[in-house]
Design a protein around this motif. Structure first.
Motif, PDB file in Angstrom:
ATOM      1  N   SER A  61       0.862  -1.188   0.000  1.00 22.77           N
ATOM      2  CA  SER A  61       0.000   0.000   0.000  1.00 22.77           C
ATOM      3  C   SER A  61       0.897   1.237   0.000  1.00 22.77           C
ATOM      4  O   SER A  61       2.034   1.198   0.484  1.00 22.77           O
ATOM      5  N   GLU A  62       0.371   2.338  -0.531  1.00 27.53           N
ATOM      6  CA  GLU A  62       1.153   3.570  -0.583  1.00 27.53           C
ATOM      7  C   GLU A  62       1.312   4.173   0.808  1.00 27.53           C
ATOM      8  O   GLU A  62       0.401   4.129   1.642  1.00 27.53           O
ATOM      9  N   LEU A  63       2.490   4.745   1.059  1.00 27.82           N
ATOM     10  CA  LEU A  63       2.800   5.352   2.348  1.00 27.82           C
ATOM     11  C   LEU A  63       2.479   6.842   2.348  1.00 27.82           C
ATOM     12  O   LEU A  63       2.555   7.513   1.307  1.00 27.82           O
ATOM     13  N   GLU A  64       2.155   7.346   3.532  1.00 27.81           N
ATOM     14  CA  GLU A  64       2.106   8.788   3.748  1.00 27.81           C
ATOM     15  C   GLU A  64       3.547   9.176   4.070  1.00 27.81           C
ATOM     16  O   GLU A  64       4.006   9.089   5.207  1.00 27.81           O
ATOM     17  N   GLN A  65       4.285   9.605   3.030  1.00 28.20           N
ATOM     18  CA  GLN A  65       5.731   9.742   3.160  1.00 28.20           C
ATOM     19  C   GLN A  65       6.148  10.702   4.277  1.00 28.20           C
ATOM     20  O   GLN A  65       7.132  10.463   4.978  1.00 28.20           O
ATOM     21  N   ALA A  66       5.414  11.781   4.455  1.00 31.50           N
ATOM     22  CA  ALA A  66       5.771  12.764   5.483  1.00 31.50           C
ATOM     23  C   ALA A  66       5.513  12.245   6.894  1.00 31.50           C
ATOM     24  O   ALA A  66       5.992  12.836   7.874  1.00 31.50           O
ATOM     25  N   ALA A  67       4.743  11.148   7.021  1.00 33.51           N
ATOM     26  CA  ALA A  67       4.375  10.639   8.340  1.00 33.51           C
ATOM     27  C   ALA A  67       5.265   9.492   8.806  1.00 33.51           C
ATOM     28  O   ALA A  67       5.054   8.948   9.889  1.00 33.51           O
ATOM     29  N   VAL A  68       6.279   9.120   8.002  1.00 39.64           N
ATOM     30  CA  VAL A  68       7.204   8.072   8.426  1.00 39.64           C
ATOM     31  C   VAL A  68       8.098   8.623   9.532  1.00 39.64           C
ATOM     32  O   VAL A  68       8.738   9.667   9.370  1.00 39.64           O
ATOM     33  N   ASP A  69       8.129   7.940  10.663  1.00 39.21           N
ATOM     34  CA  ASP A  69       8.828   8.455  11.842  1.00 39.21           C
ATOM     35  C   ASP A  69       9.875   7.455  12.327  1.00 39.21           C
ATOM     36  O   ASP A  69       9.577   6.279  12.542  1.00 39.21           O
ATOM     37  N   VAL A  70      11.113   7.941  12.480  1.00 44.66           N
ATOM     38  CA  VAL A  70      12.217   7.144  13.016  1.00 44.66           C
ATOM     39  C   VAL A  70      12.646   7.773  14.332  1.00 44.66           C
ATOM     40  O   VAL A  70      12.964   8.965  14.387  1.00 44.66           O
ATOM     41  N   ASP A  71      12.645   6.978  15.408  1.00 42.33           N
ATOM     42  CA  ASP A  71      12.928   7.518  16.744  1.00 42.33           C
ATOM     43  C   ASP A  71      14.253   8.267  16.817  1.00 42.33           C
ATOM     44  O   ASP A  71      14.334   9.362  17.368  1.00 42.33           O
ATOM     45  N   THR A  72      15.322   7.650  16.283  1.00 43.01           N
ATOM     46  CA  THR A  72      16.645   8.280  16.333  1.00 43.01           C
ATOM     47  C   THR A  72      17.235   8.331  14.929  1.00 43.01           C
ATOM     48  O   THR A  72      18.098   7.529  14.576  1.00 43.01           O
TER      49      THR A  72
END
Length: 303
Positions: A61-72
């Protein structure tokens, strides 16, 4: 004559140690497949990553690219978000055993709206390809998974047969002959101490390195010192990576005794390799059990 005697002695010891030595198999190229049900609780799925190695997530499925979150994010040299992909490459700044949470959201808003992954840093191995299924999987996907499972089962059966066969054979040089470990050319050995390199971040430094090769095996005898830290260090596993990313299948990692601060120690590593696959410079990485300290030796060559 003295060099020849040391070569034979090492291989005699390798055969004698085989029953007690630790096996460490190189992970195969089987793709990880993760299914997200519509009522997924959001619990993070563990995925193995390693400094310098690429892990690629493929989503259906397509991602909401701006909402991808990496803790560090500072712990990664690459975090590349595509329309339906996510590629991460941890940097050397991130410690072995560290866990980093990564969250994604999907564009269409259907259930589940997102997913979380717990990236667990391993010193040498990573899940290189992770397929994430949010909707029903295709028949082809299940068929491929079944093929991968059969291949992994066959690999395990072959490895088990090899171990059983070795335990039934005599030790020493007779054992090498019994399992066709040597041919008429015997075993070749080389002192490579002067040509290897040591990572300055390593927990230990090599001061003697010897490499050996038989018909279908290679071995390294590494003497280490200058341990960083007060806790004793014992090798738990090893990776031998050569040119073009080739990784040899490590069969055994044997250590004479734990290495303590101010002391020295010897580690022997045995791997499968033909004369062709043993060519070129290899990087050896050793890691301890349940600890972050590693030792990396570069430009290792076999006879």
């Amino acid at each position: 004559m003295q060099a020849t005697s040391s070569v034979v002695l090492l291989w005699l010891l390798l055969m004698a140690w085989s029953a007690a030595a630790q096996g460490n198999l190189t992970p195969g190229s089987v793709t990880r497949r993760i299914e997200l049900g519509p009522n997924s609780s959001g619990e993070a799925v563990a995925v193995a990553v390693s400094p310098g190695l690429s892990t690629v997530f493929l989503f259906d499925s397509e991602l909401e690219q701006a909402a991808v979150d990496v803790d560090t994010p500072m712990g990664f040299s690459i975090v590349d978000v595509g329309r339906m992909t996510l590629r991460v490459v941890p940097s050397a700044k991130i410690a072995s055993g560290e866990k980093v949470r990564v969250s994604v959201r999907f564009r269409d808003g259907a259930a589940p709206p997102g997913a979380s992954f717990l990236l667990t840093v391993h010193p040498a191995h990573a899940d290189s390809l992770v397929e994430v299924f949010r909707s029903a999987r295709t028949v082809e996907s299940y068929q491929q998974e079944a093929r991968d499972a059969r291949a992994e089962t066959l690999r395990c059966q072959e490895e088990n047969s090899r171990l059983v066969s070795e335990h039934r054979t005599p030790g020493g040089l007779a054992g090498l002959l019994a399992v066709s470990g040597i041919d008429g050319t015997g075993v070749a050995g080389r002192i490579v101490t002067e040509t290897v390199s040591s990572d300055p971040k390593s927990a230990l430094k090599p001061f003697i390195v010897r490499s050996y090769r038989s018909k279908d095996r290679v071995a390294l005898e590494v003497l280490l010192r200058d341990l960083r830290g007060e806790q004793p260090w014992t090798a738990s596993g090893a990776a031998l990576r050569g040119p073009h990313g080739l990784e040899l299948k490590v069969l055994r990692v044997w250590q004479e005794a734990p290495i303590v601060s101010g002391g020295t120690g010897r580690v022997v590593i045995e791997a499968e390799a033909t004369a062709e696959s043993a060519r070129g410079g290899f990087s050896l990485k050793l890691w301890e059990y349940d600890g972050p300290r590693t030792a990396t030796i570069g430009n290792v060559a076999f006879p």
